[in-house]
Design an enzyme around this catalytic site. Sequence first.
Site, mmCIF file in Angstrom:
data_model
loop_
_atom_site.group_PDB
_atom_site.id
_atom_site.type_symbol
_atom_site.label_atom_id
_atom_site.label_comp_id
_atom_site.label_asym_id
_atom_site.label_seq_id
_atom_site.Cartn_x
_atom_site.Cartn_y
_atom_site.Cartn_z
ATOM 1 N N GLN A 1 0.816 -1.216 0.000
ATOM 2 C CA GLN A 1 0.000 0.000 0.000
ATOM 3 C C GLN A 1 0.847 1.261 0.000
ATOM 4 O OE1 GLN A 1 1.134 -1.548 2.577
ATOM 5 N NE2 GLN A 1 0.268 -0.957 4.519
ATOM 6 N N GLY A 2 2.115 1.141 0.429
ATOM 7 C CA GLY A 2 3.010 2.295 0.401
ATOM 8 C C GLY A 2 3.290 2.899 1.758
ATOM 9 N N GLU B 1 -9.652 0.958 2.201
ATOM 10 C CA GLU B 1 -10.759 0.007 2.139
ATOM 11 C C GLU B 1 -12.051 0.643 1.663
ATOM 12 O OE1 GLU B 1 -10.501 -3.146 5.470
ATOM 13 O OE2 GLU B 1 -9.521 -1.359 6.204
#
Lengths: 775, 163
Positions: free
Chosen positions: A498-499, A736
Amino acid sequence: MKSEFSVFGKNMIRKDAIEKAKGEVKYIPDIQLPRMLHAKFLRSPHAHAKITSIDTSKAEAMPGVKCVLTHRNVPKVHPLRKFEYLLDETVHYPGEEVAAVAALTPRIAEEALKLIDVKYQALPAVVDPEEAIKPTAPLAQENYGTNIFHGTDLVQIPRLDKDHWLRLEVGDVDMGFSEADQIVEASFGWTPVQYNCSPKPRTVVCEWTGDKLTCWADTQLPLFVWQDMAATLGIPQAKIRVIANGAVGGYGGKMPERVATLAAIMARRTGRPVKAAFSRAEDLIATHHRISYKNFHRVGVKKDGTMTALYHKILAHWGKDTTVPYICQGTGLLGSTMLYGCPNIKGETCGILTNTVGYGPMNGFGDPEVIYTVERLMDMAAEKINMDPVAFRLKNCMRYGNRAMEYEQVLYGPIRWGILGSDLNSFPELIEKCAEKAGWKEKWKGWRTPMASKGPKKTGIGMAIGMHHTSFWPSSAVVKMNQDGSANVLSMAVEMGQGYGTIISQIVAETLGLRYEDVNPTLADTGATPTSRGNVASSGTSSPANSVRLAAEDVRKQLFELAAPRLNAPVDALEAKDGSVRVKGTDRKISIASICFANWQITGRANNPPYDSIKDEKSGQVIHAYAAAASIAEVEVDTETGVVDLLRLTSGHDCGRAINPVLIENQIDLGLVMANGWVRTEKYVIDEKTGVVMNPNLIDYKLSTFLDVPKSEDFQRFYVERPCAWGPFGAKGMSETAMTAVGPAIANAVYNAVGVRIYEGFLSPDNILRAIKKG
Amino acid sequence: MPEIILKINGGNYEVKAATTATLAEVLREELGLTGTKMMCNEGECGACTVLINGKPMLSCMTLAIDAQGKDILTIEGLADPVTGQLHPIQKAFVEHSGMQCGVCTPGMILTAKAFLDENPDPTEDDVRHALSGNLCRCGNYRRITECVLDAAEKMRMGEKDEK
């Protein structure tokens, strides 16, 4: 808006970009240690059975086999607070681990499994959750007395009613419905089970040195693996080091697994490192997947569109168990109450046990599964009063100042209300922008009128909104200054793709005026990093990254205190910029490197503050952060074949403040593609009688490919920025949320195209044709 | 176990490999070339793609002994061996964040290389079809397409410069 930042908000190159592009990144399955053994697991073929005998003598005698475990030679402990023991005499789903073998090679281990002779006595099993709640149904857990979960000695669920349901009511729902001009209700089919399908099947490597254990675990929750191993092995956490650096795409599914403890036991007994790597099929059969809900909703509306009451009933299928009892549904109840500012809401839910693989959180954690049906009902309500679905949502969506509930309080304490932060005002903005970008006004032709019709092919458009919480959990971080003025940031949170490692480096560089390349993260190591909960609940940006910001501020304070006498200026006249501490508005400065060289013990640390401390400036009330989304889908449905083609997708998201825009867009894409697969292609097929998974491979379980998502120009994603009071520089988690509105937008577009509502969860050709035929 | 010679990234490697050993196993376990990533180990996802005589092949479906005498290119051999400079496709993936978790990345990059070598000026649709056998669970399809198109442009410009 001109940015006041130099690193924050910029598309800095991912910290792991080069190693990933060169294939140099080491994931857990890439780990090879000298003398390492390989573990494989024998799995139950039965949904529910008692093991009457188990003979491992042939397997143990096989050359190259070093250790065989069964229920007879492992400690009688409950891993992960489960019903069953680590290896149990009774199995509760097809796929449960029955025995484990560690051998010199994976092939020897696999061959040895075939030599283990197990005799089972089959027990009555139940696979269908609707059968399971009937009083005459067989018990999925033979000693539990019911198939509705209500806690165990190890898992307390204090807020359940006597009938084991979880209920929540605010306002007066009966009165609300009595005030309505129209009441619309619908019962929807089970939402699809989805396999999280991490790109790397679950893998752990365990190695003992003396009495200390190192466990490399592919998990998004190293903290929980650590706690569970300490409890099941009976040794202090201090002697266990769990490293999840190199974990891969969890999507909510990479929760702790009992195989970590089993691998540790085998490593201990053989005196050698042990790697336990699931095959893709094992990962499909024996890990937790997306929870499935059967939802009933009722809404009361006035002629002008005002919502007067909402009622939700959620049956949740857990399979053999869930990883987070009732918390998914707690979230789901809130997800269904947090989209619209309705004054009277009632929700109730129960969790059903059967003898299938377990279901639990996956990307969206209980929200997408309820928003998928709520948003279809909202369209039905808008149609009933002949109101444009965009206008209906604009009228009713949640706004700043509306009351909201903290979801953990639903389960573990009195329901506590706060208010929504100003960030939730992004709903109207998102809805309007999304409609504008998608060309809604031109394309929407009214209820029961498709966008276009060409022979059997009908084109339709649909909208939905979505949201998810972004948790502000306890977490801590350390920023360690090095002698050359570069910094390492230590955090137990996980980089899964995700980073996270990138954004915390940006935050530290921004706070300390360092170059981005002079900051590097050390992550997800329980022996080297301060405790954080892990990367769940879209919390990475809101919680651990915020503790990183505070730790960097702690460093900055120390730098200023050391620099002030040398610069002959008060601390509050200083700033950290371009690698130096400067006196603001002058050219007097001292380099951070020289301060660190002289004082090389500079270390900043911080804890994320408790939620209660986050108060709204206007009202003084505790506020809550959620991330909002709006999506519009356009589809073409072939009414002869039932095939849906996703033509166009427009999706907007609120990220508080974008730390790294490209990373945010990538996370949005992840949600959109995953949602598309969830409702259209990824059918997880379980045999209705035996509970056996029929398609445990990636040919028959169909992930979306390049060709299943719209082309670039038809795949529009955007984000809005409303700084969040909680997060670092106003940023908040949004990952999400990205998928929450997409499934229902596609379903509503299908309805617009064919004029028939599909109540089933899966928008497959057969379900669509059946609905069209039925009319 | 027979001893075989594999020509990988321009160098010859002598390895003992069972006749049943796949190229992926030999690369990863015998030679430590773990840049070849695995998602499924059964020919379904494209992650383990390597180039054999310039063609993208699934190393999990290729027997090591069958790869003898052929030119094998893995992700470790793509950057310039002397200067260490990244291949334009790698560079595009780095600059535009073409990866998230990164497991599919080596296979995507090598499949794209084989494709661009044959089709230097593709359309978006061409790229999508060429890569459609490679799965990305992080859903990075749009970004990957952009990276490959960007790399194609840079490679065409690079060739022009050389002329």
